[in-house]
Design a protein around this motif. Structure first.
Motif, PDB file in Angstrom:
ATOM      1  N   PRO A 142      -0.496  -3.703  -1.704  1.00 56.02           N
ATOM      2  CA  PRO A 142       0.803  -3.809  -1.022  1.00 56.02           C
ATOM      3  C   PRO A 142       1.966  -3.288  -1.850  1.00 56.02           C
ATOM      4  O   PRO A 142       2.920  -2.728  -1.306  1.00 56.02           O
ATOM      5  CB  PRO A 142       0.941  -5.310  -0.741  1.00 56.02           C
ATOM      6  CG  PRO A 142      -0.020  -5.984  -1.652  1.00 56.02           C
ATOM      7  CD  PRO A 142      -1.143  -5.015  -1.876  1.00 56.02           C
TER       8      PRO A 142
ATOM      9  N   LEU B  66       2.112   0.277  -1.332  1.00 53.83           N
ATOM     10  CA  LEU B  66       2.044   0.669   0.087  1.00 53.83           C
ATOM     11  C   LEU B  66       0.826   1.538   0.339  1.00 53.83           C
ATOM     12  O   LEU B  66       0.896   2.556   1.020  1.00 53.83           O
ATOM     13  CB  LEU B  66       3.287   1.451   0.507  1.00 53.83           C
ATOM     14  CG  LEU B  66       4.400   0.676   1.168  1.00 53.83           C
ATOM     15  CD1 LEU B  66       5.419   1.619   1.740  1.00 53.83           C
ATOM     16  CD2 LEU B  66       3.863  -0.251   2.238  1.00 53.83           C
TER      17      LEU B  66
ATOM     18  N   ALA C  37       0.901   7.637   4.953  1.00 54.36           N
ATOM     19  CA  ALA C  37       0.878   6.199   4.704  1.00 54.36           C
ATOM     20  C   ALA C  37      -0.134   5.532   5.643  1.00 54.36           C
ATOM     21  O   ALA C  37      -0.148   5.817   6.843  1.00 54.36           O
ATOM     22  CB  ALA C  37       2.269   5.608   4.919  1.00 54.36           C
ATOM     23  N   THR C  38      -0.978   4.682   5.099  1.00 51.15           N
ATOM     24  CA  THR C  38      -2.094   4.160   5.887  1.00 51.15           C
ATOM     25  C   THR C  38      -2.048   2.648   6.131  1.00 51.15           C
ATOM     26  O   THR C  38      -2.642   2.170   7.089  1.00 51.15           O
ATOM     27  CB  THR C  38      -3.430   4.452   5.166  1.00 51.15           C
ATOM     28  OG1 THR C  38      -3.354   3.933   3.831  1.00 51.15           O
ATOM     29  CG2 THR C  38      -3.708   5.941   5.114  1.00 51.15           C
ATOM     30  N   ARG C  39      -1.357   1.920   5.270  1.00 50.44           N
ATOM     31  CA  ARG C  39      -1.508   0.453   5.274  1.00 50.44           C
ATOM     32  C   ARG C  39      -1.096  -0.185   6.600  1.00 50.44           C
ATOM     33  O   ARG C  39      -1.814  -1.030   7.139  1.00 50.44           O
ATOM     34  CB  ARG C  39      -0.705  -0.143   4.107  1.00 50.44           C
ATOM     35  CG  ARG C  39      -0.957  -1.617   3.890  1.00 50.44           C
ATOM     36  CD  ARG C  39      -0.343  -2.102   2.578  1.00 50.44           C
ATOM     37  NE  ARG C  39      -0.607  -3.512   2.381  1.00 50.44           N
ATOM     38  CZ  ARG C  39       0.234  -4.469   2.751  1.00 50.44           C
ATOM     39  NH1 ARG C  39       1.389  -4.154   3.315  1.00 50.44           N
ATOM     40  NH2 ARG C  39      -0.077  -5.735   2.548  1.00 50.44           N
ATOM     41  N   ASP C  40       0.069   0.199   7.118  1.00 49.67           N
ATOM     42  CA  ASP C  40       0.521  -0.385   8.382  1.00 49.67           C
ATOM     43  C   ASP C  40      -0.489  -0.128   9.496  1.00 49.67           C
ATOM     44  O   ASP C  40      -0.792  -1.009  10.293  1.00 49.67           O
ATOM     45  CB  ASP C  40       1.877   0.213   8.795  1.00 49.67           C
ATOM     46  CG  ASP C  40       3.018  -0.228   7.901  1.00 49.67           C
ATOM     47  OD1 ASP C  40       2.984  -1.371   7.416  1.00 49.67           O
ATOM     48  OD2 ASP C  40       3.939   0.577   7.690  1.00 49.67           O
ATOM     49  N   VAL C  41      -0.979   1.099   9.552  1.00 45.07           N
ATOM     50  CA  VAL C  41      -1.884   1.485  10.642  1.00 45.07           C
ATOM     51  C   VAL C  41      -3.233   0.776  10.511  1.00 45.07           C
ATOM     52  O   VAL C  41      -3.778   0.274  11.488  1.00 45.07           O
ATOM     53  CB  VAL C  41      -2.086   3.021  10.668  1.00 45.07           C
ATOM     54  CG1 VAL C  41      -3.016   3.414  11.806  1.00 45.07           C
ATOM     55  CG2 VAL C  41      -0.750   3.725  10.826  1.00 45.07           C
TER      56      VAL C  41
ATOM     57  N   MET D  19      -3.874  -2.055   9.001  1.00 42.62           N
ATOM     58  CA  MET D  19      -3.732  -3.486   9.315  1.00 42.62           C
ATOM     59  C   MET D  19      -3.580  -3.683  10.818  1.00 42.62           C
ATOM     60  O   MET D  19      -4.087  -4.645  11.390  1.00 42.62           O
ATOM     61  CB  MET D  19      -2.534  -4.080   8.561  1.00 42.62           C
ATOM     62  CG  MET D  19      -2.748  -4.122   7.055  1.00 42.62           C
ATOM     63  SD  MET D  19      -1.779  -5.389   6.200  1.00 42.62           S
ATOM     64  CE  MET D  19      -0.115  -4.928   6.627  1.00 42.62           C
ATOM     65  N   ASP D  20      -2.889  -2.753  11.460  1.00 39.02           N
ATOM     66  CA  ASP D  20      -2.709  -2.828  12.914  1.00 39.02           C
ATOM     67  C   ASP D  20      -4.053  -2.655  13.636  1.00 39.02           C
ATOM     68  O   ASP D  20      -4.346  -3.353  14.609  1.00 39.02           O
ATOM     69  CB  ASP D  20      -1.717  -1.748  13.363  1.00 39.02           C
ATOM     70  CG  ASP D  20      -1.073  -2.078  14.698  1.00 39.02           C
ATOM     71  OD1 ASP D  20      -0.649  -3.233  14.886  1.00 39.02           O
ATOM     72  OD2 ASP D  20      -0.998  -1.185  15.564  1.00 39.02           O
ATOM     73  N   MET D  21      -4.855  -1.711  13.140  1.00 41.42           N
ATOM     74  CA  MET D  21      -6.169  -1.494  13.744  1.00 41.42           C
ATOM     75  C   MET D  21      -7.050  -2.733  13.568  1.00 41.42           C
ATOM     76  O   MET D  21      -7.773  -3.126  14.481  1.00 41.42           O
ATOM     77  CB  MET D  21      -6.854  -0.266  13.111  1.00 41.42           C
ATOM     78  CG  MET D  21      -6.208   1.046  13.500  1.00 41.42           C
ATOM     79  SD  MET D  21      -6.982   2.455  12.684  1.00 41.42           S
ATOM     80  CE  MET D  21      -8.484   2.575  13.617  1.00 41.42           C
TER      81      MET D  21
ATOM     82  N   LYS E 269      -6.638 -10.187  13.274  1.00 35.57           N
ATOM     83  CA  LYS E 269      -5.930 -10.516  12.034  1.00 35.57           C
ATOM     84  C   LYS E 269      -5.372  -9.238  11.434  1.00 35.57           C
ATOM     85  O   LYS E 269      -6.110  -8.269  11.239  1.00 35.57           O
ATOM     86  CB  LYS E 269      -6.869 -11.173  11.028  1.00 35.57           C
ATOM     87  CG  LYS E 269      -6.855 -12.664  11.084  1.00 35.57           C
ATOM     88  CD  LYS E 269      -7.595 -13.265   9.904  1.00 35.57           C
ATOM     89  CE  LYS E 269      -7.680 -14.768  10.073  1.00 35.57           C
ATOM     90  NZ  LYS E 269      -8.488 -15.393   9.033  1.00 35.57           N
ATOM     91  N   ARG E 270      -4.070  -9.279  11.119  1.00 34.52           N
ATOM     92  CA  ARG E 270      -3.421  -8.101  10.543  1.00 34.52           C
ATOM     93  C   ARG E 270      -3.603  -8.148   9.029  1.00 34.52           C
ATOM     94  O   ARG E 270      -2.867  -8.805   8.308  1.00 34.52           O
ATOM     95  CB  ARG E 270      -1.936  -8.117  10.920  1.00 34.52           C
ATOM     96  CG  ARG E 270      -1.192  -6.820  10.688  1.00 34.52           C
ATOM     97  CD  ARG E 270       0.255  -6.949  11.142  1.00 34.52           C
ATOM     98  NE  ARG E 270       0.375  -7.124  12.578  1.00 34.52           N
ATOM     99  CZ  ARG E 270       0.414  -6.128  13.451  1.00 34.52           C
ATOM    100  NH1 ARG E 270       0.368  -4.885  13.030  1.00 34.52           N
ATOM    101  NH2 ARG E 270       0.526  -6.379  14.747  1.00 34.52           N
ATOM    102  N   LYS E 271      -4.634  -7.489   8.565  1.00 36.38           N
ATOM    103  CA  LYS E 271      -4.926  -7.493   7.129  1.00 36.38           C
ATOM    104  C   LYS E 271      -5.766  -6.274   6.779  1.00 36.38           C
ATOM    105  O   LYS E 271      -6.337  -5.622   7.666  1.00 36.38           O
ATOM    106  CB  LYS E 271      -5.676  -8.764   6.737  1.00 36.38           C
ATOM    107  CG  LYS E 271      -6.999  -8.933   7.463  1.00 36.38           C
ATOM    108  CD  LYS E 271      -7.696 -10.216   7.065  1.00 36.38           C
ATOM    109  CE  LYS E 271      -8.350 -10.105   5.709  1.00 36.38           C
ATOM    110  NZ  LYS E 271      -9.276 -11.209   5.419  1.00 36.38           N
TER     111      LYS E 271
END
Lengths: 189, 230
Positions: free
Chosen positions: A51, A54, A75-79, A81-83, A90-92
């Protein structure tokens, strides 16, 4: 469930029918391909949430860690976690990759042109294969009803059917099987 | 000035590379991030994805992590005057971009909805984007492009660029996330591909009308190539 009966219109790669014919099982493997973003990583690849950067790191065969941002070029983290939230609620960042479009294992086949049950000569492994999907794996893991979706030409299996077919030896190398035409129907004798 | 470019790339990277976490044994961890100006900003957010130095203070989009590892998306405003920071949990999507328009600060959510920050309060804004949009420019008009789904069975198989006020909307097969559309020399440039990503082309579109002004075939671009250089 196979592909559509007619060529589709997915601009990324048009959906195609699962081609009828007699085939031979060649091998089962954790499939990777750069063609599809999420399939660049093999199912089960270890992931590490970063985190503060990012980013997400993924385990390299060497034992070192690579940057998913670099692998995907964005950037991959948001996507990611969304997937994961869409699939598992669970958003993780999960501990391992559960997003490869071909599931944990793909069963590859070929057309045995010279009928010797060996992949040789001009024979090629088909781009169509048996596999599960991330959606169906998540549904199975959560104990939800598994709903198969049409493929781009592969044959989508339910995880439980994949396991059962493995258990009875259906995916042993050299096993023969037939993909029937769409209009053909099974008849009980 | 292309504000979005600053928010999306430069600020995003510079700000967030500076984040570090203070020790915390509680469920709520505090983080501190270092702004490009070198100032430390305290936040209850556990991770920060996007940030904007607005007139009211630092506007942040990020997450608070729950004990079970679930990350709850949040918007936060950390006032300049040292007043208590505000935190707003998001019930759907996450903050994908922050932008300013006519002196107001906005949050673009991954769902396509926008939120407006005004007088330390947050409210639903009138701008409606398509889900998974990338805001390319905010002046003179809001222009965005949708991002194609990463999953093979994604429902988002067609990408498009459009003016948020509905003046134009065109399908463009934009697949390279590392080469996003940009405004170059006043026109919108988009890299598209065809034939299973074997052929590449740069389209130049008029910002006002969406009309295609020109196109140019190019070799497969290097990773993270600048669309303006193609």
């Amino acid at each position: 469930m196979g592909g559509p009966a007619k060529i589709g219109n997915d601009v990324r790669m048009a959906e195609e029918p699962t081609w009828p014919g007699q085939y031979i099982i060649d091998r089962a493997e954790a499939y990777r391909t750069p063609t599809w973003t999420m399939s660049k990583l093999a199912w089960g690849t270890k992931l590490r949430d970063m985190p503060s950067k990012l980013d997400i790191w993924y385990a390299l065969p060497s034992g070192k860690w690579g940057s998913l941002n670099q692998l995907f070029g964005t950037a991959t983290r948001d996507v990611i976690m969304d997937m994961h939230n869409e699939l598992y609620g669970k958003r993780k960042v999960p501990d391992t990759c559960v997003f490869n479009d071909f599931g944990p294992i793909a069963i590859r086949w070929y057309k045995d042109l010279n009928r010797n049950k060996v992949l040789d000569g001009k024979e090629l492994v088909s781009g169509q294969m048996f596999h599960t999907t991330p959606d169906n794996e998540a549904e199975a893991a959560l104990g939800l009803p598994v709903r198969l979706m049409p493929s781009h030409g592969c044959i989508h299996l339910k995880p439980s059917d994949r396991n059962r077919l493995f258990a009875i030896g259906a995916f042993k190398q050299g096993t023969s099987f037939t993909v029937h035409k769409y209009y053909e129907r099974h008849k009980n004798n | 000035m292309n504000v979005i470019k600053i928010i999306s790339s430069r600020t995003r990277v510079l700000l967030l590379m500076g984040i570090y976490f203070s020790a915390s044994g509680g469920a709520i961890a505090n983080s501190v991030f270092i702004s490009p100006l070198g100032e430390k900003v305290d936040s209850e957010l556990d991770s920060i994805s996007v940030s904007l130095n607005s007139e009211n203070g630092w506007l942040l989009g990020g997450y608070k992590e729950e004990e079970d590892g679930n990350n709850v998306p949040y918007i936060s405003l950390v006032p300049i005057d040292g007043a208590k920071a505000r935190y707003w949990p998001l019930t759907e999507g996450y903050a994908s971009q922050l932008f300013e328009r006519e002196g107001e600060s906005y949050v673009l959510l991954s769902t396509g909805k926008t939120l407006k920050i005004e007088s330390m309060e947050i409210s639903l804004a009138d701008f409606q984007f398509k889900p998974n949009s990338l805001l390319v420019t905010d002046e003179p008009e809001l222009i965005a492009c949708t991002k194609i789904g990463w999953a093979k069975l994604s429902s988002s198989t067609i990408a498009s660029c459009y003016r948020v006020d509905g003046a134009w909307d065109i399908d463009v097969y934009w697949t390279r996330m590392d080469v996003p559309p940009k405004v170059c020399g006043g026109d919108l440039k988009v890299l598209v591909s065809s034939d299973r990503q074997r052929k590449w082309e740069v389209l130049v579109l008029d910002q006002k009308t969406g009309k295609q002004l020109s196109s140019k075939k190019v070799d497969k671009p290097e990773v993270a190539a600048s669309i303006c250089q193609l």
